[in-house]
Write a protein that holds these residues in place. Structure first.
Motif, mmCIF file in Angstrom:
data_model
loop_
_atom_site.group_PDB
_atom_site.id
_atom_site.type_symbol
_atom_site.label_atom_id
_atom_site.label_comp_id
_atom_site.label_asym_id
_atom_site.label_seq_id
_atom_site.Cartn_x
_atom_site.Cartn_y
_atom_site.Cartn_z
ATOM 1 N N GLY A 81 85.369 -23.678 126.923
ATOM 2 C CA GLY A 81 84.265 -25.078 127.323
ATOM 3 C C GLY A 81 85.755 -25.656 127.616
ATOM 4 N N ASP A 82 86.838 -26.055 127.415
ATOM 5 C CA ASP A 82 88.402 -26.196 127.418
ATOM 6 C C ASP A 82 89.195 -26.262 128.894
ATOM 7 O OD1 ASP A 82 88.515 -27.480 125.499
ATOM 8 O OD2 ASP A 82 89.848 -26.794 124.295
ATOM 9 N N TYR A 83 88.122 -25.160 129.617
ATOM 10 C CA TYR A 83 88.788 -24.582 130.986
ATOM 11 C C TYR A 83 87.850 -25.914 132.085
ATOM 12 C CZ TYR A 83 88.805 -21.673 135.280
ATOM 13 O OH TYR A 83 88.385 -21.280 136.366
ATOM 14 N N GLU A 97 82.285 -27.260 134.416
ATOM 15 C CA GLU A 97 80.969 -27.558 135.482
ATOM 16 C C GLU A 97 80.956 -27.710 136.921
ATOM 17 O OE1 GLU A 97 79.905 -31.302 134.223
ATOM 18 O OE2 GLU A 97 80.807 -31.562 132.132
ATOM 19 N N PRO A 98 82.139 -27.612 137.285
ATOM 20 C CA PRO A 98 81.630 -26.749 138.775
ATOM 21 C C PRO A 98 81.773 -25.404 139.126
ATOM 22 C CG PRO A 98 84.277 -27.915 138.464
ATOM 23 C CD PRO A 98 83.011 -27.843 137.333
ATOM 24 N N LEU A 99 82.372 -24.433 138.135
ATOM 25 C CA LEU A 99 82.528 -23.112 138.013
ATOM 26 C C LEU A 99 81.489 -22.885 138.039
ATOM 27 C CD1 LEU A 99 83.862 -20.354 138.326
ATOM 28 C CD2 LEU A 99 84.632 -20.349 135.939
ATOM 29 N N LEU A 100 80.874 -22.833 136.328
ATOM 30 C CA LEU A 100 78.944 -22.961 136.193
ATOM 31 C C LEU A 100 78.305 -22.942 136.862
ATOM 32 C CD1 LEU A 100 78.184 -21.538 133.243
ATOM 33 C CD2 LEU A 100 77.749 -23.638 132.562
ATOM 34 N N LYS A 101 77.871 -24.115 137.863
ATOM 35 C CA LYS A 101 77.165 -24.610 138.695
ATOM 36 C C LYS A 101 77.465 -23.862 140.051
ATOM 37 C CE LYS A 101 77.254 -29.287 137.717
ATOM 38 N NZ LYS A 101 77.266 -30.968 138.072
ATOM 39 N N GLU A 118 74.927 -31.246 130.337
ATOM 40 C CA GLU A 118 75.441 -30.926 131.731
ATOM 41 C C GLU A 118 75.638 -29.118 131.828
ATOM 42 O OE1 GLU A 118 75.815 -35.151 131.968
ATOM 43 O OE2 GLU A 118 77.125 -33.178 131.443
ATOM 44 N N LEU A 119 77.320 -29.378 130.827
ATOM 45 C CA LEU A 119 76.386 -27.110 130.950
ATOM 46 C C LEU A 119 75.545 -26.753 130.121
ATOM 47 C CD1 LEU A 119 80.487 -27.166 129.286
ATOM 48 C CD2 LEU A 119 79.958 -26.585 131.354
ATOM 49 N N MET A 120 75.040 -27.126 128.796
ATOM 50 C CA MET A 120 74.002 -26.207 128.306
ATOM 51 C C MET A 120 72.970 -26.982 129.371
ATOM 52 S SD MET A 120 74.060 -28.067 124.467
ATOM 53 C CE MET A 120 74.091 -29.616 124.883
ATOM 54 N N GLU A 121 72.514 -26.971 130.225
ATOM 55 C CA GLU A 121 71.565 -26.728 131.430
ATOM 56 C C GLU A 121 72.113 -26.154 132.239
ATOM 57 O OE1 GLU A 121 67.951 -27.483 132.964
ATOM 58 O OE2 GLU A 121 68.599 -28.652 132.031
ATOM 59 N N GLN A 122 72.905 -25.911 132.867
ATOM 60 C CA GLN A 122 73.322 -25.034 133.571
ATOM 61 C C GLN A 122 73.020 -22.851 133.009
ATOM 62 O OE1 GLN A 122 74.066 -25.093 136.439
ATOM 63 N NE2 GLN A 122 73.771 -26.876 136.603
ATOM 64 N N VAL A 123 73.517 -22.969 131.089
ATOM 65 C CA VAL A 123 73.455 -21.972 131.151
ATOM 66 C C VAL A 123 72.006 -20.959 130.774
ATOM 67 C CG1 VAL A 123 73.909 -20.941 128.847
ATOM 68 C CG2 VAL A 123 75.530 -22.498 130.016
ATOM 69 N N ARG A 124 71.667 -22.397 130.554
ATOM 70 C CA ARG A 124 69.868 -22.083 130.618
ATOM 71 C C ARG A 124 69.168 -21.533 131.295
ATOM 72 N NH1 ARG A 124 65.894 -26.341 130.951
ATOM 73 N NH2 ARG A 124 64.360 -25.417 129.555
ATOM 74 N N LYS A 125 69.452 -21.552 132.579
ATOM 75 C CA LYS A 125 68.389 -21.773 134.205
ATOM 76 C C LYS A 125 67.911 -20.124 134.204
ATOM 77 C CE LYS A 125 70.474 -25.217 136.755
ATOM 78 N NZ LYS A 125 69.074 -26.287 137.036
ATOM 79 N N ARG A 132 71.010 -31.674 119.229
ATOM 80 C CA ARG A 132 70.108 -32.007 119.081
ATOM 81 C C ARG A 132 69.645 -32.007 120.639
ATOM 82 N NH1 ARG A 132 68.710 -35.504 121.841
ATOM 83 N NH2 ARG A 132 70.527 -36.405 122.057
ATOM 84 N N VAL A 133 70.870 -31.737 121.709
ATOM 85 C CA VAL A 133 70.421 -31.325 122.553
ATOM 86 C C VAL A 133 70.332 -30.145 123.225
ATOM 87 C CG1 VAL A 133 71.157 -31.539 125.007
ATOM 88 C CG2 VAL A 133 72.163 -33.876 123.535
#
Length: 841
Positions: free
Chosen positions: A312-314, A318-322, A348-355, A390-391
């Protein structure tokens, strides 16, 4: 004796087959040098290790060099080899280890040390370096445990300290030149000692005080008093395997692994990796994407793991994951971030991972209280952790794993109670989420490691470890939370070797003689044998867990990790007062001394190199494929040679990956975990060959049957071949429902019963044939007659036509032997008969 003769008697023969897609097999006579890369654990663990795969590819890129693999044999293979007097061999060419020029071990975990000696013994190589001559392989070690290699110093010739990509190639070049010059082993070691990062233990002498402390640790080469670690300055230009070896069995991590960064600047004071891999070097986003695309195409995996000490520190995470999700979501490729830190994990990161698919969700607060997290410089708050969970629950995760340590410096009962309270808060944060919420708590015992600010600290003993574990377990149980923990004896032993010295070599050797193997496995670990080994060597293991004085010579003081001891001492003082050391990624330089600000410096990626992000597409639902385009491809596949030792579940995974590599338009199921719609016939007995494995692929659009067969055959490993294929209507019944009976052929043994024709006639005429079968260790009465359609006796074979059930007990009954004997007979599934005759094989 060939390995193939032993395999039928092993519990997991697929560990030893080789021949995987992506493996490299060179003719030993056409190369100048050969190296066996040895992993001191089983295949499924070693095949999941990325560093091993990187070195395998880099070395084999040299045309003059052949790199092969060998993994620690499980107890059943070790027993078979010893009884047969056979050596341990490599996977690629089945060469005995003693015939290689170099044998290179990776040191990932202290409790694998006994496996190293066991592998040397089985390879016919003397354990101790002074007992080897010019004809024996050079024994090399590397990996994180090589930063304190002293417990193994009696057994290896040299160690590579630090990053191995460049250093190991230089070492191989030096061995090649030495062999060409006709040098002796002592001359070779002198040559190797000139390579930066290569440690030759024979060139260092150690003396001890009467109380056991080190009195003198001296280099015999005055010009080289310490060994400075090697580092890879630029991760972006470093070679990376984009055609990985695809395992033929299910491994610990069945996925494409891409190292997006190396190193960490967080400065957790217990974490050895966070210091020895400094500074941070990041691979560019476009470089990561290129690697992912090529690796997925070459492997057929359905998951990508973005690896670093803190993914997550990379800088561009976020743009890479998207971008990755936009490219691969439609093909049902999941992306996981296995090393996440609370402060870097955004919604935002978690939302991408779950897609595509929710992969595991694990967080490591390490300590329960804010005070203790400040001591270890963890830098996260309970509020941030609870909000993150929670998120996660709101986004659909049902289980969250939390990792803690007990026994950290200055820990009190209040800190342990805080673990219970924090875990309960996390569970409460999921209250009201659909499907419920659960928390799994994993607790390990703190083990002080070399080259960290806590390298001087004491480690708690076994009794105290168990007392604190009991406190946590009872408290968590009261909150209806589950806890996993490490055995106190294992943590004790890990602590002994993590900060041990050369005298421990005698203990390791004695433990191997007493039968110690796979000490990191609960079902193999025998602490009583270790106690006996320490007693026999007159060493007190608890002495190694004591607090060390800062003025004391440490066993690893001659190994230079790039960070001076003074920095670690300053960090230790900061820990005592709970003072934070900031992250130099976002703040000022902390003065650790690792960077020279020219070649060796913090290297973060630039988001601008990524370019435009593709739009993220949701995976197409099943109804997206028009019925008029859907069809079924039925295949008949042969499973021969070593392929017959692949179990049914492993075969299914192997075939799924081959289908993805072939690019066939297979339809997927719906839901959170979509699976390809591929149907297999009944499971084949392991060890039996087949010419008639029937497999149906439900396709979203028609393809050329001949083209599909050719594409699949290009993607299957050794031992598997599609014989034919045909297109059917997609509404056709599955293979198991279509097959009326299956035909098996067993080669007759030399001592087949003389009255076999009469036994067959009697069997076929009977209404019931009672027999006893051994199932799960118990004798069970069964009737063999139902399911047998016909039996035919040929000149050299017995042919069974079965409507249902296993042919093994029937063949054993007719031949008058047990099933174990039948399993050793050459046997083959030679055909199937369908209930109706579809337009297919």
């Amino acid at each position: 004796m060939a390995y193939e003769d032993i395999l039928p008697r092993l519990a997991r023969p697929s560990r030893y087959l080789g021949g995987e897609v992506g493996s490299i097999k060179k003719n030993p006579e056409l190369v100048d040098l050969s190296i066996a890369l040895a992993f001191p654990d089983v295949y499924e663990v070693g095949m999941s290790h990325l560093g091993f795969a990187i070195l395998y590819r880099i070395l084999n890129e040299r045309p003059w060099l052949a790199a092969e693999r060998v993994y620690a044999p499980w107890a059943d293979l070790e027993t078979e080899l010893r009884q047969a007097g056979e050596p341990l061999r490599s996977l690629e060419t089945e060469r005995p280890l003693a015939q290689f020029d170099i044998l290179g071990f990776t040191l990932q975990y202290e409790l694998s040390y006994t496996n190293i000696l066991m592998m040397l013994d089985l390879g016919g190589i003397p354990r101790r370096r002074e007992d080897r001559d010019d004809d024996h392989p050079l024994v090399v070690v590397g990996g994180p445990c090589a930063f304190n290699p002293e417990p193994l110093a009696d057994f290896f010739d040299c160690a590579v300290i630090g990053d191995g990509e460049e250093a190991l190639v230089e070492l191989c070049e030096a061995v090649r030149a030495s062999r060409a010059a006709g040098e002796k082993r002592t001359q070779l070691l002198e040559r190797l000692a000139l390579i930066e990062g290569v440690y030759v233990p024979a060139q260092f002498a150690v003396d001890y005080h009467l109380d056991g402390r080190i009195a003198n640790l001296k280099s015999l080469r005055a010009e080289r008093p310490r060994i400075r670690r090697r580092f890879l300055a630029d991760l972006e230009s470093a070679p990376f395997p984009t055609a990985p070896v695809v395992p033929t069995m299910n491994t610990i991590h069945d996925r494409v692994a891409v190292e997006i960064a190396r190193g960490c600047t967080r400065g957790c004071r217990f974490c050895q990796a966070g210091y020895i891999y400094r500074p941070v070097r990041e691979r560019s986003p476009q470089g990561v994407i290129d690697i992912v695309e090529k690796s997925l195409a070459a492997s057929g995996h359905e998951e990508v793991s973005l690896l670093s000490l803190s993914s997550g520190d990379y800088a561009c995470i976020e743009p890479l994951l998207k971008n990755l999700m936009g490219r691969f979501a439609e093909s049902r490729v999941a992306v996981s971030l296995p090393s996440l830190r609370v402060g870097s994990l955004t919604p935002e990161l978690m939302e991408q991972v779950r897609k595509v698919r929710k992969t595991g969700f694990t967080l490591a607060p390490e300590a329960g209280s804010e005070r203790l997290r400040q001591v270890i410089n963890k830098g996260i708050s309970a509020e941030d952790l609870v909000e993150t969970t929670r998120v996660a629950y709101a986004l659909g995760w049902r289980v969250i794993k939390l990792y803690f340590m007990l026994g950290l410096p200055t820990e009190t009962a209040a800190d342990l109670e805080a673990i219970i309270a924090l875990a309960a808060q996390v569970k409460k944060s999921g209250k009201g989420s659909q499907g419920g919420a659960d928390v799994n708590v994993s607790v390990s015992t703190f083990v002080p490691k070399a080259h960290t600010p806590f390298q001087w600290e004491a480690q708690i003993g076994m009794d105290e470890t168990r007392r604190r574990q009991d406190l946590l377990r009872d408290g968590l149980r009261a909150k209806k939370l589950r806890m996993k923990w490490h055995a106190a004896e294992m943590s004790f032993l890990e602590g002994v070797f993590a900060r041990g010295d050369r005298r421990l070599g005698a203990v390791i050797s004695r433990a191997v003689d007493l039968g110690c193997r796979f000490d990191g496995w609960n079902d193999c670990f025998d602490f009583g044998r270790w106690q006996q080994a320490f007693a026999d060597c007159a060493l007190d293991p608890a002495w190694y867990l004591r607090e060390r004085g800062e003025d004391e010579i440490l066993p690893w003081d001659h190994i230079d990790c790039g960070i001076p001891k003074e920095f670690f001492q300053r960090e230790r003082r900061q820990a005592r007062v709970g003072a934070a050391t900031p992250d130099c990624r976002t703040g000022a330089c902390t003065g650790c001394g690792i960077c020279d600000f020219e070649e060796l410096r913090l290297r973060l990626c630039d988001p601008r190199t990524l370019g435009e992000e593709p739009a993220v597409q949701d995976a197409a639902p099943e109804s997206a494929a028009p019925e008029e385009q859907r069809c079924r491809l039925r295949l008949r596949l042969a499973k021969l040679g070593k392929g017959r030792f692949i179990g049914h579940l492993e075969f299914m995974s192997l075939f799924h990956r081959a289908v993805r590599r072939a690019g066939l338009p297979v339809r997927y199921s719906q839901g959170f975990h979509p699976h390809p719609r591929i149907s297999f016939s009944e499971a084949l007995s392991q060890g039996m060959e087949s010419e008639a494995e029937i497999i149906d692929l439900d396709l979203a659009e028609p393809v050329s049957a001949e083209g599909a067969v050719n594409r699949l055959n290009a993607c299957l490993p050794e031992g598997f071949r599609v014989r034919e294929g045909a297109l059917l209507d997609w509404r056709n019944a599955s293979p198991s429902a279509s097959i009326e009976c299956t035909v098996y052929r067993f080669e007759l043994p030399a001592d087949a019963p003389s009255d076999l024709p009469g036994r067959i006639a009697e069997f076929l005429a009977a209404d019931e044939v009672p027999a006893l079968r051994l199932k799960k260790g118990q004798q069970t009465r069964v009737d063999l007659r139902p399911g047998v359609e016909d039996v035919e006796l040929l000149a050299d074979a017995l042919v069974l036509k079965m409507a249902q059930g296993s042919p093994l007990p029937v063949a054993a009954y007719l031949l008058g032997c047990d099933e174990a004997r039948v399993r050793d007979l050459p046997a083959c599934k030679i055909g199937v008969i369908f209930r109706q005759s579809p337009a297919g094989p």
